[in-house]
Design a protein around this motif. Sequence first.
Motif, PDB file in Angstrom:
ATOM      1  N   LEU A 133       0.823  -1.204   0.000  1.00  0.00           N
ATOM      2  CA  LEU A 133       0.000   0.000   0.000  1.00  0.00           C
ATOM      3  C   LEU A 133       0.860   1.260   0.000  1.00  0.00           C
ATOM      4  N   ILE A 134       1.865   1.282   0.858  1.00  0.00           N
ATOM      5  CA  ILE A 134       2.755   2.447   0.932  1.00  0.00           C
ATOM      6  C   ILE A 134       3.474   2.647  -0.394  1.00  0.00           C
ATOM      7  N   GLY A 135       3.941   1.548  -0.988  1.00  0.00           N
ATOM      8  CA  GLY A 135       4.629   1.646  -2.272  1.00  0.00           C
ATOM      9  C   GLY A 135       3.724   2.182  -3.370  1.00  0.00           C
ATOM     10  N   LEU A 136       2.487   1.702  -3.418  1.00  0.00           N
ATOM     11  CA  LEU A 136       1.541   2.172  -4.437  1.00  0.00           C
ATOM     12  C   LEU A 136       1.240   3.652  -4.270  1.00  0.00           C
ATOM     13  N   ARG A 137       1.100   4.102  -3.031  1.00  0.00           N
ATOM     14  CA  ARG A 137       0.787   5.518  -2.806  1.00  0.00           C
ATOM     15  C   ARG A 137       1.957   6.414  -3.181  1.00  0.00           C
ATOM     16  N   LEU A 138       3.163   5.964  -2.901  1.00  0.00           N
ATOM     17  CA  LEU A 138       4.327   6.757  -3.291  1.00  0.00           C
ATOM     18  C   LEU A 138       4.439   6.837  -4.812  1.00  0.00           C
ATOM     19  N   GLN A 139       4.157   5.713  -5.496  1.00  0.00           N
ATOM     20  CA  GLN A 139       4.163   5.716  -6.962  1.00  0.00           C
ATOM     21  C   GLN A 139       3.094   6.655  -7.507  1.00  0.00           C
ATOM     22  N   LYS A 140       1.925   6.640  -6.866  1.00  0.00           N
ATOM     23  CA  LYS A 140       0.826   7.502  -7.312  1.00  0.00           C
ATOM     24  C   LYS A 140       1.209   8.970  -7.167  1.00  0.00           C
ATOM     25  N   MET A 141       1.852   9.319  -6.050  1.00  0.00           N
ATOM     26  CA  MET A 141       2.272  10.698  -5.849  1.00  0.00           C
ATOM     27  C   MET A 141       3.318  11.112  -6.887  1.00  0.00           C
ATOM     28  N   GLU A 142       4.214  10.186  -7.202  1.00  0.00           N
ATOM     29  CA  GLU A 142       5.237  10.481  -8.201  1.00  0.00           C
ATOM     30  C   GLU A 142       4.600  10.731  -9.567  1.00  0.00           C
ATOM     31  N   ARG A 143       3.594   9.900  -9.919  1.00  0.00           N
ATOM     32  CA  ARG A 143       2.896  10.090 -11.200  1.00  0.00           C
ATOM     33  C   ARG A 143       2.162  11.421 -11.224  1.00  0.00           C
ATOM     34  N   ARG A 144       1.585  11.814 -10.097  1.00  0.00           N
ATOM     35  CA  ARG A 144       0.855  13.077 -10.042  1.00  0.00           C
ATOM     36  C   ARG A 144       1.789  14.260 -10.252  1.00  0.00           C
ATOM     37  N   PHE A 145       2.958  14.222  -9.613  1.00  0.00           N
ATOM     38  CA  PHE A 145       3.905  15.329  -9.766  1.00  0.00           C
ATOM     39  C   PHE A 145       4.430  15.392 -11.203  1.00  0.00           C
ATOM     40  N   GLU A 146       4.684  14.238 -11.802  1.00  0.00           N
ATOM     41  CA  GLU A 146       5.103  14.220 -13.206  1.00  0.00           C
ATOM     42  C   GLU A 146       4.008  14.792 -14.094  1.00  0.00           C
ATOM     43  N   SER A 147       2.754  14.461 -13.791  1.00  0.00           N
ATOM     44  CA  SER A 147       1.629  14.971 -14.560  1.00  0.00           C
ATOM     45  C   SER A 147       1.527  16.485 -14.456  1.00  0.00           C
ATOM     46  N   LEU A 148       1.746  17.018 -13.246  1.00  0.00           N
ATOM     47  CA  LEU A 148       1.675  18.470 -13.053  1.00  0.00           C
ATOM     48  C   LEU A 148       2.755  19.194 -13.848  1.00  0.00           C
ATOM     49  N   ILE A 149       3.908  18.558 -13.993  1.00  0.00           N
ATOM     50  CA  ILE A 149       5.039  19.189 -14.669  1.00  0.00           C
ATOM     51  C   ILE A 149       4.928  19.067 -16.184  1.00  0.00           C
ATOM     52  N   PHE A 150       4.548  17.871 -16.661  1.00  0.00           N
ATOM     53  CA  PHE A 150       4.669  17.584 -18.084  1.00  0.00           C
ATOM     54  C   PHE A 150       3.354  17.573 -18.869  1.00  0.00           C
ATOM     55  N   LYS A 151       2.199  17.584 -18.197  1.00  0.00           N
ATOM     56  CA  LYS A 151       0.935  17.460 -18.926  1.00  0.00           C
ATOM     57  C   LYS A 151       0.079  18.710 -18.766  1.00  0.00           C
ATOM     58  N   ASP A 152      -0.756  18.947 -19.790  1.00  0.00           N
ATOM     59  CA  ASP A 152      -1.645  20.104 -19.708  1.00  0.00           C
ATOM     60  C   ASP A 152      -2.901  19.748 -18.910  1.00  0.00           C
ATOM     61  N   ALA A 153      -3.764  20.748 -18.714  1.00  0.00           N
ATOM     62  CA  ALA A 153      -4.934  20.578 -17.850  1.00  0.00           C
ATOM     63  C   ALA A 153      -5.851  19.466 -18.348  1.00  0.00           C
ATOM     64  N   ARG A 154      -6.095  19.416 -19.662  1.00  0.00           N
ATOM     65  CA  ARG A 154      -6.999  18.398 -20.201  1.00  0.00           C
ATOM     66  C   ARG A 154      -6.464  16.992 -19.928  1.00  0.00           C
ATOM     67  N   ASP A 155      -5.180  16.782 -20.159  1.00  0.00           N
ATOM     68  CA  ASP A 155      -4.593  15.462 -19.929  1.00  0.00           C
ATOM     69  C   ASP A 155      -4.641  15.084 -18.447  1.00  0.00           C
ATOM     70  N   ARG A 156      -4.435  16.062 -17.565  1.00  0.00           N
ATOM     71  CA  ARG A 156      -4.484  15.768 -16.125  1.00  0.00           C
ATOM     72  C   ARG A 156      -5.888  15.332 -15.721  1.00  0.00           C
ATOM     73  N   ILE A 157      -6.888  15.974 -16.279  1.00  0.00           N
ATOM     74  CA  ILE A 157      -8.271  15.629 -15.941  1.00  0.00           C
ATOM     75  C   ILE A 157      -8.639  14.255 -16.492  1.00  0.00           C
ATOM     76  N   THR A 158      -8.293  13.972 -17.750  1.00  0.00           N
ATOM     77  CA  THR A 158      -8.612  12.665 -18.327  1.00  0.00           C
ATOM     78  C   THR A 158      -7.841  11.549 -17.618  1.00  0.00           C
ATOM     79  N   ASP A 159      -6.588  11.813 -17.240  1.00  0.00           N
ATOM     80  CA  ASP A 159      -5.817  10.822 -16.481  1.00  0.00           C
ATOM     81  C   ASP A 159      -6.483  10.542 -15.138  1.00  0.00           C
TER      82      ASP A 159
END
Length: 227
Positions: A133-159
């Motif tokens: 569980l801890i590992g999955l949550r850390l991975q999820k947070m990492e994906r979210r930060f990457e999304s904030l940096i590299f993706k636009d608003a539409r892609d963040r919402i669809t993701d």
Amino acid sequence: MAAAESKLWHLEQINIFRDLKPEDLERIDKISAMKSPVKGKYIYFPEEPSKVVFLLKQGRVKIGTYSEDGKEIIKAILEPGEIFGELAIAGQENRQDFAQVLDNNVKICAIHKEEMLRILESLPRLNLKMTHLIGLRLQKMERRFESLIFKDARDRITDFIKELVLTKGKKVGFEFAVKHKLTHQDIANLTATSRQTVTIVMNELREAGTIDFDRRSIIVHEMEDLK
């Protein structure tokens, strides 16, 4: 239903506890304290010592932090069955986030981290689930930060929609459906966008035949179109 029975019943609904034997649930029951904080109350703040693990039994809790300029950043909105503050048992000395009550009917169980560690040491399968569980949550947070940096608003919402239906929804024929309590403002907070942008994107997806939605559910007709 007696108070003790009610507490045990709620413990059985915690996701990672569902396969535990009755005697193990009773052990956890004895070391946990039930709380019913009011809506808006903060359960903990950033920089507070990480001494307690919390089990969310009823209602919703918001997990977030603050940017350097004081802006609130929402990391997750938790629903019944989830654990939070779990990094206390992974060695975190002080909280990095805050936890705030979102509903009037919230019920949580609090377990001191030392007691939780003893339970985990004696139950290897539960220990493995918690580590996963801890590992999955850390991975999820990492994906979210990457999304904030590299993706636009539409892609963040669809993701976000795709992850929501895949993790909390169910497959119905060729479609996916999920029930939720998120407002468009909640989704905006979770994707670092605006409520207006969320509304526009979701309406566009509905018009394209990709999704359908109302205030309490989302149905994805074409998962491929969310990629």
